[in-house]
Design a protein around this motif. Structure first.
Motif, PDB file in Angstrom:
ATOM      1  N   LYS A  25       0.817  -1.229   0.000  1.00 33.92           N
ATOM      2  CA  LYS A  25       0.000   0.000   0.000  1.00 33.92           C
ATOM      3  C   LYS A  25       0.846   1.272   0.000  1.00 33.92           C
ATOM      4  O   LYS A  25       0.477   2.285   0.622  1.00 33.92           O
ATOM      5  CB  LYS A  25      -0.954   0.011   1.199  1.00 33.92           C
ATOM      6  N   ALA A  26       2.014   1.215  -0.642  1.00 34.17           N
ATOM      7  CA  ALA A  26       2.848   2.420  -0.776  1.00 34.17           C
ATOM      8  C   ALA A  26       3.234   2.596  -2.234  1.00 34.17           C
ATOM      9  O   ALA A  26       3.406   1.620  -2.968  1.00 34.17           O
ATOM     10  CB  ALA A  26       4.109   2.295   0.079  1.00 34.17           C
ATOM     11  N   GLY A  27       3.376   3.863  -2.642  1.00 30.35           N
ATOM     12  CA  GLY A  27       3.850   4.175  -3.983  1.00 30.35           C
ATOM     13  C   GLY A  27       5.334   4.489  -3.964  1.00 30.35           C
ATOM     14  O   GLY A  27       6.107   3.823  -3.260  1.00 30.35           O
ATOM     15  N   HIS A  28       5.710   5.549  -4.708  1.00 31.18           N
ATOM     16  CA  HIS A  28       7.113   5.911  -4.882  1.00 31.18           C
ATOM     17  C   HIS A  28       7.691   6.602  -3.637  1.00 31.18           C
ATOM     18  O   HIS A  28       8.897   6.666  -3.474  1.00 31.18           O
ATOM     19  CB  HIS A  28       7.183   6.836  -6.099  1.00 31.18           C
ATOM     20  N   LEU A  29       6.817   7.121  -2.778  1.00 31.07           N
ATOM     21  CA  LEU A  29       7.307   7.829  -1.575  1.00 31.07           C
ATOM     22  C   LEU A  29       7.082   6.961  -0.340  1.00 31.07           C
ATOM     23  O   LEU A  29       6.499   7.400   0.661  1.00 31.07           O
ATOM     24  CB  LEU A  29       6.593   9.181  -1.428  1.00 31.07           C
ATOM     25  N   SER A  30       7.545   5.720  -0.396  1.00 30.49           N
ATOM     26  CA  SER A  30       7.208   4.765   0.670  1.00 30.49           C
ATOM     27  C   SER A  30       7.547   5.257   2.089  1.00 30.49           C
ATOM     28  O   SER A  30       6.741   5.050   2.997  1.00 30.49           O
ATOM     29  CB  SER A  30       7.825   3.388   0.381  1.00 30.49           C
ATOM     30  N   PRO A  31       8.678   5.948   2.336  1.00 27.66           N
ATOM     31  CA  PRO A  31       8.960   6.376   3.714  1.00 27.66           C
ATOM     32  C   PRO A  31       7.927   7.367   4.261  1.00 27.66           C
ATOM     33  O   PRO A  31       7.702   7.445   5.460  1.00 27.66           O
ATOM     34  CB  PRO A  31      10.336   7.046   3.611  1.00 27.66           C
ATOM     35  N   LEU A  32       7.295   8.122   3.350  1.00 31.84           N
ATOM     36  CA  LEU A  32       6.282   9.100   3.759  1.00 31.84           C
ATOM     37  C   LEU A  32       4.896   8.456   3.784  1.00 31.84           C
ATOM     38  O   LEU A  32       4.044   8.814   4.584  1.00 31.84           O
ATOM     39  CB  LEU A  32       6.308  10.258   2.745  1.00 31.84           C
ATOM     40  N   GLU A  33       4.701   7.499   2.886  1.00 29.16           N
ATOM     41  CA  GLU A  33       3.369   6.900   2.760  1.00 29.16           C
ATOM     42  C   GLU A  33       3.103   5.829   3.823  1.00 29.16           C
ATOM     43  O   GLU A  33       2.007   5.729   4.352  1.00 29.16           O
ATOM     44  CB  GLU A  33       3.207   6.291   1.356  1.00 29.16           C
ATOM     45  N   MET A  34       4.095   5.011   4.099  1.00 25.80           N
ATOM     46  CA  MET A  34       3.948   3.922   5.063  1.00 25.80           C
ATOM     47  C   MET A  34       5.138   3.937   6.035  1.00 25.80           C
ATOM     48  O   MET A  34       5.974   3.031   6.050  1.00 25.80           O
ATOM     49  CB  MET A  34       3.887   2.569   4.334  1.00 25.80           C
ATOM     50  N   PRO A  35       5.249   5.007   6.856  1.00 20.08           N
ATOM     51  CA  PRO A  35       6.460   5.175   7.668  1.00 20.08           C
ATOM     52  C   PRO A  35       6.711   4.044   8.662  1.00 20.08           C
ATOM     53  O   PRO A  35       7.870   3.667   8.855  1.00 20.08           O
ATOM     54  CB  PRO A  35       6.233   6.508   8.378  1.00 20.08           C
ATOM     55  N   ASN A  36       5.672   3.497   9.276  1.00 17.43           N
ATOM     56  CA  ASN A  36       5.929   2.468  10.302  1.00 17.43           C
ATOM     57  C   ASN A  36       6.622   1.253   9.704  1.00 17.43           C
ATOM     58  O   ASN A  36       7.597   0.734  10.269  1.00 17.43           O
ATOM     59  CB  ASN A  36       4.626   2.047  10.991  1.00 17.43           C
ATOM     60  N   GLU A  37       6.121   0.814   8.548  1.00 13.87           N
ATOM     61  CA  GLU A  37       6.694  -0.362   7.904  1.00 13.87           C
ATOM     62  C   GLU A  37       8.135  -0.067   7.449  1.00 13.87           C
ATOM     63  O   GLU A  37       9.038  -0.894   7.634  1.00 13.87           O
ATOM     64  CB  GLU A  37       5.846  -0.776   6.685  1.00 13.87           C
ATOM     65  N   VAL A  38       8.333   1.108   6.879  1.00 16.89           N
ATOM     66  CA  VAL A  38       9.682   1.470   6.395  1.00 16.89           C
ATOM     67  C   VAL A  38      10.642   1.623   7.587  1.00 16.89           C
ATOM     68  O   VAL A  38      11.770   1.131   7.557  1.00 16.89           O
ATOM     69  CB  VAL A  38       9.627   2.755   5.533  1.00 16.89           C
ATOM     70  N   ASN A  39      10.174   2.258   8.657  1.00 20.72           N
ATOM     71  CA  ASN A  39      11.043   2.447   9.832  1.00 20.72           C
ATOM     72  C   ASN A  39      11.464   1.107  10.426  1.00 20.72           C
ATOM     73  O   ASN A  39      12.608   0.950  10.867  1.00 20.72           O
ATOM     74  CB  ASN A  39      10.342   3.286  10.900  1.00 20.72           C
ATOM     75  N   MET A  40      10.527   0.163  10.435  1.00 16.44           N
ATOM     76  CA  MET A  40      10.867  -1.157  10.983  1.00 16.44           C
ATOM     77  C   MET A  40      11.962  -1.821  10.146  1.00 16.44           C
ATOM     78  O   MET A  40      12.925  -2.374  10.683  1.00 16.44           O
ATOM     79  CB  MET A  40       9.616  -2.030  10.999  1.00 16.44           C
ATOM     80  N   GLU A  41      11.840  -1.701   8.826  1.00 20.47           N
ATOM     81  CA  GLU A  41      12.865  -2.275   7.947  1.00 20.47           C
ATOM     82  C   GLU A  41      14.219  -1.601   8.183  1.00 20.47           C
ATOM     83  O   GLU A  41      15.253  -2.260   8.252  1.00 20.47           O
ATOM     84  CB  GLU A  41      12.461  -2.105   6.469  1.00 20.47           C
ATOM     85  N   ILE A  42      14.187  -0.271   8.301  1.00 22.11           N
ATOM     86  CA  ILE A  42      15.447   0.461   8.489  1.00 22.11           C
ATOM     87  C   ILE A  42      16.083   0.085   9.834  1.00 22.11           C
ATOM     88  O   ILE A  42      17.284  -0.187   9.918  1.00 22.11           O
ATOM     89  CB  ILE A  42      15.232   1.997   8.380  1.00 22.11           C
ATOM     90  N   LYS A  43      15.249   0.041  10.887  1.00 20.67           N
ATOM     91  CA  LYS A  43      15.772  -0.313  12.216  1.00 20.67           C
ATOM     92  C   LYS A  43      16.383  -1.705  12.209  1.00 20.67           C
ATOM     93  O   LYS A  43      17.487  -1.916  12.729  1.00 20.67           O
ATOM     94  CB  LYS A  43      14.634  -0.280  13.245  1.00 20.67           C
ATOM     95  N   ASN A  44      15.649  -2.660  11.642  1.00 19.98           N
ATOM     96  CA  ASN A  44      16.162  -4.037  11.582  1.00 19.98           C
ATOM     97  C   ASN A  44      17.501  -4.070  10.846  1.00 19.98           C
ATOM     98  O   ASN A  44      18.444  -4.734  11.262  1.00 19.98           O
ATOM     99  CB  ASN A  44      15.179  -4.977  10.888  1.00 19.98           C
ATOM    100  N   TYR A  45      17.578  -3.319   9.767  1.00 21.34           N
ATOM    101  CA  TYR A  45      18.820  -3.294   8.987  1.00 21.34           C
ATOM    102  C   TYR A  45      19.960  -2.679   9.805  1.00 21.34           C
ATOM    103  O   TYR A  45      21.066  -3.234   9.876  1.00 21.34           O
ATOM    104  CB  TYR A  45      18.590  -2.504   7.691  1.00 21.34           C
ATOM    105  N   LEU A  46      19.663  -1.525  10.438  1.00 21.11           N
ATOM    106  CA  LEU A  46      20.714  -0.836  11.209  1.00 21.11           C
ATOM    107  C   LEU A  46      21.220  -1.711  12.357  1.00 21.11           C
ATOM    108  O   LEU A  46      22.388  -1.636  12.736  1.00 21.11           O
ATOM    109  CB  LEU A  46      20.191   0.495  11.744  1.00 21.11           C
ATOM    110  N   ASP A  47      20.339  -2.541  12.895  1.00 23.99           N
ATOM    111  CA  ASP A  47      20.750  -3.420  13.996  1.00 23.99           C
ATOM    112  C   ASP A  47      21.640  -4.570  13.521  1.00 23.99           C
ATOM    113  O   ASP A  47      22.324  -5.185  14.337  1.00 23.99           O
ATOM    114  CB  ASP A  47      19.515  -3.987  14.700  1.00 23.99           C
ATOM    115  N   THR A  48      21.620  -4.858  12.212  1.00 20.65           N
ATOM    116  CA  THR A  48      22.402  -6.002  11.734  1.00 20.65           C
ATOM    117  C   THR A  48      23.771  -5.605  11.200  1.00 20.65           C
ATOM    118  O   THR A  48      24.589  -6.472  10.908  1.00 20.65           O
ATOM    119  CB  THR A  48      21.667  -6.750  10.591  1.00 20.65           C
ATOM    120  N   ILE A  49      24.011  -4.315  10.999  1.00 19.18           N
ATOM    121  CA  ILE A  49      25.305  -3.945  10.394  1.00 19.18           C
ATOM    122  C   ILE A  49      26.180  -3.192  11.388  1.00 19.18           C
ATOM    123  O   ILE A  49      25.701  -2.697  12.385  1.00 19.18           O
ATOM    124  CB  ILE A  49      25.165  -3.124   9.106  1.00 19.18           C
TER     125      ILE A  49
END
Ligand code: MLT
Length: 261
Positions: free
Chosen positions: A237-261
């Motif tokens: 349910k997100a278009g080209h501006l996914s961080p603005l359109e679906m921030p919770n889902e995008v933030n979770m992905e970013i957090k998970n990624y930051l925790d692994t590197i």
């Protein structure tokens, strides 16, 4: 906010924490990352900046290239003395991060590419950008931006995004026409960074809105497949501006990624 060589730079959180530098899309500003910095600033050092010619960064001579845009990203990182940040770019910001990864991979600790592509413009897109420049030269910058932005948002999200981002949208409509044209020409003249994907030295995260028609899931999945060890995250349910359109889902992905590197 502070200025670094006329670039408006914004920092959030403690410089002692793991750093992440966000690079925004066209024709927006650093404000498009507001939900990410809110969610991440407690645990990470978040840096955003307005690309030269957009937001609060003045256009100056207005002649930009992707190379000068990467120079600016490197300048922000060097001036703030940030060691090996994760860089996170959306669309045009992604073009900048891809080229930065190709030019100086060792400068960065991780890479997040949102709704972007590694291919250069084809002729049809170059002509579209040339027509946009002509329109802006006729004094139609506001109309152009006003028509362009809605094409980037998934239809079901448009009303909500417009209601939630009134100030940001007003800023984006008022972006300096000289800066907007400079970005269009820089994007049209950019190189193809597809070959860089296989040499990215750490696993990268590729985030794509399921309804993104500009950088489609197929295109981004192929990019991720070509980048060893990377993760492809499809945001429903997100278009080209996914961080603005679906921030919770995008933030979770970013957090998970930051925790692994
Ligand atoms: C962006 O979102 O940055 C633009 O859609 C990129 C482009 O026009 O290629």
């Amino acid at each position: 906010m502070q200025y670094i060589s006329d670039l408006a730079v914004y920092t959030y959180g403690s410089p002692e924490k793991k750093p992440i530098v966000f690079v925004h899309g066209f024709p927006l500003s650093a404000a498009m990352w507001k939900y990410q910095v809110t969610a991440l600033q407690e645990d990470f050092y978040c840096v955003t900046y307005d690309i030269r010619g957009l937001g609060n960064s003045s256009a100056g001579h207005g002649q930009f290239t992707l190379e000068s845009m990467v120079d600016d990203l490197e300048l922000v990182i060097q001036s703030l003395h940030i060691h090996k940040p994760v860089i996170c770019g959306l669309s045009m910001g992604g073009y900048i991060c891809l080229r930065a990864a190709e030019r100086n991979p060792e400068l960065f600790g991780g890479f997040i590419f949102c709704d972007t592509k590694s291919a250069a413009d084809n002729d049809e897109t170059k002509i579209k950008r040339a027509n946009a420049v002509k329109r802006i030269n006729r004094g139609e910058a506001v109309q152009y931006i006003n028509e362009f932005i809605p094409t980037t948002i998934y239809a079901e999200n448009k009303a909500r995004i417009y209601a939630e981002n009134e100030n940001e949208l007003n800023q984006w409509l008022m972006n300096d026409p000289v800066g907007v044209k400079g970005c269009l020409i820089a994007m049209a003249a950019r190189t193809d960074t597809t070959q860089a994907l296989k040499n990215i030295p750490v696993p990268a995260l590729f985030i794509c809105g399921e309804e993104d028609s500009l950088s489609t899931p197929e295109v981004m999945k192929t990019m991720a497949d070509n980048s060893p060890g990377s993760r492809f995250a499809l945001i429903k349910k997100a278009g080209h501006l996914s961080p603005l359109e679906m921030p919770n889902e995008v933030n979770m992905e970013i957090k998970n990624y930051l925790d692994t590197i």
